[in-house]
Design a protein around this motif. Structure first.
Motif, PDB file in Angstrom:
ATOM      1  N   UNK A  60      17.324 -70.257  48.005  1.00 54.20           N
ATOM      2  CA  UNK A  60      16.635 -71.132  47.061  1.00 54.20           C
ATOM      3  C   UNK A  60      15.398 -71.767  47.701  1.00 54.20           C
ATOM      4  N   UNK A  61      15.537 -72.167  48.960  1.00 54.39           N
ATOM      5  CA  UNK A  61      14.414 -72.798  49.655  1.00 54.39           C
ATOM      6  C   UNK A  61      13.260 -71.834  49.887  1.00 54.39           C
ATOM      7  N   UNK A  62      13.589 -70.565  50.107  1.00 49.98           N
ATOM      8  CA  UNK A  62      12.545 -69.564  50.317  1.00 49.98           C
ATOM      9  C   UNK A  62      11.577 -69.545  49.143  1.00 49.98           C
ATOM     10  N   UNK A  63      12.115 -69.638  47.935  1.00 49.37           N
ATOM     11  CA  UNK A  63      11.278 -69.635  46.741  1.00 49.37           C
ATOM     12  C   UNK A  63      10.671 -71.004  46.477  1.00 49.37           C
ATOM     13  N   UNK A  64      11.483 -72.052  46.618  1.00 48.88           N
ATOM     14  CA  UNK A  64      11.037 -73.407  46.311  1.00 48.88           C
ATOM     15  C   UNK A  64       9.879 -73.843  47.198  1.00 48.88           C
ATOM     16  N   UNK A  65       9.959 -73.547  48.486  1.00 48.90           N
ATOM     17  CA  UNK A  65       8.954 -74.045  49.429  1.00 48.90           C
ATOM     18  C   UNK A  65       7.599 -73.364  49.272  1.00 48.90           C
ATOM     19  N   UNK A  66       7.539 -72.308  48.470  1.00 48.02           N
ATOM     20  CA  UNK A  66       6.236 -71.711  48.173  1.00 48.02           C
ATOM     21  C   UNK A  66       5.420 -72.629  47.270  1.00 48.02           C
ATOM     22  N   UNK A  67       6.141 -73.513  46.555  1.00 44.76           N
ATOM     23  CA  UNK A  67       5.483 -74.442  45.632  1.00 44.76           C
ATOM     24  C   UNK A  67       5.427 -75.860  46.175  1.00 44.76           C
ATOM     25  N   UNK A 101      -1.401 -83.105  42.477  1.00 44.19           N
ATOM     26  CA  UNK A 101      -0.159 -82.786  43.180  1.00 44.19           C
ATOM     27  C   UNK A 101       0.845 -82.066  42.283  1.00 44.19           C
ATOM     28  N   UNK A 102       0.355 -81.219  41.398  1.00 44.50           N
ATOM     29  CA  UNK A 102       1.231 -80.457  40.513  1.00 44.50           C
ATOM     30  C   UNK A 102       1.513 -79.079  41.102  1.00 44.50           C
ATOM     31  N   UNK A 103       2.506 -78.408  40.537  1.00 43.17           N
ATOM     32  CA  UNK A 103       2.885 -77.087  41.009  1.00 43.17           C
ATOM     33  C   UNK A 103       1.994 -76.020  40.375  1.00 43.17           C
ATOM     34  N   UNK A 104       2.165 -74.798  40.865  1.00 42.28           N
ATOM     35  CA  UNK A 104       1.500 -73.659  40.253  1.00 42.28           C
ATOM     36  C   UNK A 104       0.117 -73.369  40.784  1.00 42.28           C
ATOM     37  N   UNK A 105      -0.225 -73.893  41.966  1.00 48.35           N
ATOM     38  CA  UNK A 105      -1.530 -73.619  42.571  1.00 48.35           C
ATOM     39  C   UNK A 105      -1.318 -73.005  43.944  1.00 48.35           C
ATOM     40  N   UNK A 106      -1.977 -71.897  44.206  1.00 46.25           N
ATOM     41  CA  UNK A 106      -1.880 -71.240  45.509  1.00 46.25           C
ATOM     42  C   UNK A 106      -2.304 -72.195  46.618  1.00 46.25           C
ATOM     43  N   UNK A 107      -1.611 -72.112  47.759  1.00 47.63           N
ATOM     44  CA  UNK A 107      -1.873 -73.044  48.848  1.00 47.63           C
ATOM     45  C   UNK A 107      -3.309 -73.028  49.337  1.00 47.63           C
ATOM     46  N   UNK A 108      -3.867 -71.840  49.503  1.00 48.70           N
ATOM     47  CA  UNK A 108      -5.250 -71.734  49.988  1.00 48.70           C
ATOM     48  C   UNK A 108      -6.229 -72.305  48.968  1.00 48.70           C
ATOM     49  N   UNK A 109      -5.987 -72.003  47.695  1.00 48.87           N
ATOM     50  CA  UNK A 109      -6.863 -72.527  46.633  1.00 48.87           C
ATOM     51  C   UNK A 109      -6.739 -74.048  46.541  1.00 48.87           C
ATOM     52  N   UNK A 110      -5.521 -74.556  46.672  1.00 47.32           N
ATOM     53  CA  UNK A 110      -5.325 -76.010  46.614  1.00 47.32           C
ATOM     54  C   UNK A 110      -6.121 -76.703  47.723  1.00 47.32           C
ATOM     55  N   UNK A 111      -6.062 -76.147  48.907  1.00 46.28           N
ATOM     56  CA  UNK A 111      -6.787 -76.735  50.034  1.00 46.28           C
ATOM     57  C   UNK A 111      -8.290 -76.689  49.800  1.00 46.28           C
ATOM     58  N   UNK A 112      -8.780 -75.579  49.235  1.00 47.88           N
ATOM     59  CA  UNK A 112     -10.216 -75.449  48.961  1.00 47.88           C
ATOM     60  C   UNK A 112     -10.665 -76.478  47.925  1.00 47.88           C
ATOM     61  N   UNK A 113      -9.838 -76.669  46.903  1.00 41.69           N
ATOM     62  CA  UNK A 113     -10.174 -77.633  45.853  1.00 41.69           C
ATOM     63  C   UNK A 113     -10.186 -79.053  46.402  1.00 41.69           C
ATOM     64  N   UNK A 114      -9.180 -79.384  47.189  1.00 38.67           N
ATOM     65  CA  UNK A 114      -9.099 -80.738  47.745  1.00 38.67           C
ATOM     66  C   UNK A 114     -10.266 -81.017  48.686  1.00 38.67           C
ATOM     67  N   UNK A 115     -10.611 -80.012  49.488  1.00 40.24           N
ATOM     68  CA  UNK A 115     -11.750 -80.167  50.407  1.00 40.24           C
ATOM     69  C   UNK A 115     -13.045 -80.388  49.642  1.00 40.24           C
TER      70      UNK A 115
END
Length: 316
Positions: A124-131, A26-40
């Motif tokens: 600020x949220x526009x950038x923050x919510x990407x992570x 659950x750390x930052x710095x991972x693309x959303x699609x890649x994170x989902x693939x890794x978790x799956x």
């Protein structure tokens, strides 16, 4: 997590062991699609993260029962699932961005916010919510036409058509007095569920003081010259004071509706105050809190996003 497990997921997903570790912890710095693939992939191998999930919530620094209720429900609901929750009241002395920085420092898996951001905070949220995904808790949908990545809104549909009020006002003929606080929310409710729920024109009295006494409410109604109604809806709450104001005005046949979080908890229903039928509409708070907590739990445990951008929750 064992190095061999990291290597297995790394090979399955074509990512580095460092990226795999970040995604599963659950750390930052991972693309959303890649994170989902890794978790799956990890889930398919029976590999789970050992790190506890953290939920970060920013709530108004307000003494009213509503936010006490939200805070207590979030705590109890999330702790049942072993989630760590950090709830911070927003104070005027702190900058919104500092809260977001603190959320990142604590490694928050998801952030819950019950504050409507201004233009600068929105940026600020526009950038923050990407992570980090963000869930807003509101009594209404605030972001119907706004797109913020990984941001969702959970709100109440209790007032969408005024159906709950109509159910409790069958013996009323449709004339309504709206005790308003003059806010933007008040104008939306007047043009929305009140206009749809009651066929006759709506009389409005503005009372900005949420601690106004029954005498003050009665006086403002008299000053406005409003006396042709049999249903009173007080946006500011004060169910008991509004009922007593109706008695002072000799309107014993009137029905009073509003919110009474402290005396009636999370329920929705009716009561009688000194001969005045009263309707309290609090149960939707429980629904909002429960849905927000469940959405947070689903994400921090399995990285499952809510199925809709805006979720309107009815009383349960």
């Amino acid at each position: 997590m064992k190095n061999s497990e990291l290597e297995i997921i790394s090979e399955l997903t074509g990512s580095s062991k460092s990226t795999v570790s970040k995604a599963l912890n659950h750390c930052f710095g991972v693309d959303g699609a890649m994170r989902e693939r890794i978790i799956t992939a990890a889930r398919g191998q029976g590999i789970v993260s050992e790190r506890s999930c953290s939920v970060y919530a920013i709530l108004p620094d307000s003494p009213v029962g509503f936010w006490d209720y939200v805070t207590n429900n979030l705590h109890s609901r999330l702790k049942q699932y072993g989630c760590k929750i950090n709830i911070y009241p927003r104070r005027s002395s702190l900058i919104f961005g500092e809260y977001l920085d603190e959320a990142e420092r604590l490694g928050a898996g998801i952030v819950l916010i019950s504050i409507l951001p201004d233009d600068e905070q929105y940026k600020l949220l526009l950038d923050f919510s990407k992570r980090v995904p963000v869930i807003f808790l509101f009594d209404k949908v605030e972001y119907e036409n706004v797109e913020i990545p990984n941001t969702f809104c959970i709100s109440s549909d209790a007032f969408a058509e005024g159906r709950e009020l109509r159910e409790w006002s069958n013996h009323a003929n449709g004339s309504v007095l709206f005790v308003s606080d003059g806010s933007h929310l008040a104008s939306e409710r007047k043009s929305g569920f009140l206009s749809r729920g009651f066929p006759r024109s709506i009389a409005e009295v503005r009372i900005s003081d949420r601690m106004a006494s029954a005498s003050e409410i009665a006086r403002e109604i008299c000053v406005a010259g409003q006396n042709d109604f049999d249903f009173i809806y007080n946006l500011t709450g004060q169910l008991r004071e509004t009922a007593l104001a109706a008695i002072k005005l000799k309107l014993r046949g009137a029905v009073v509706a509003g919110h009474d979080y402290q005396n009636h908890g999370n329920r929705a229903g009716s009561t009688n105050i000194n001969g005045i039928d009263c309707v309290y509409l609090n149960r939707n708070l429980d629904s909002i809190c429960r849905c927000a907590a469940d959405a947070a739990i689903a994400f921090v445990r399995n990285r499952v996003y809510p199925d809709k951008k805006n979720i309107c929750v009815g009383a349960v």
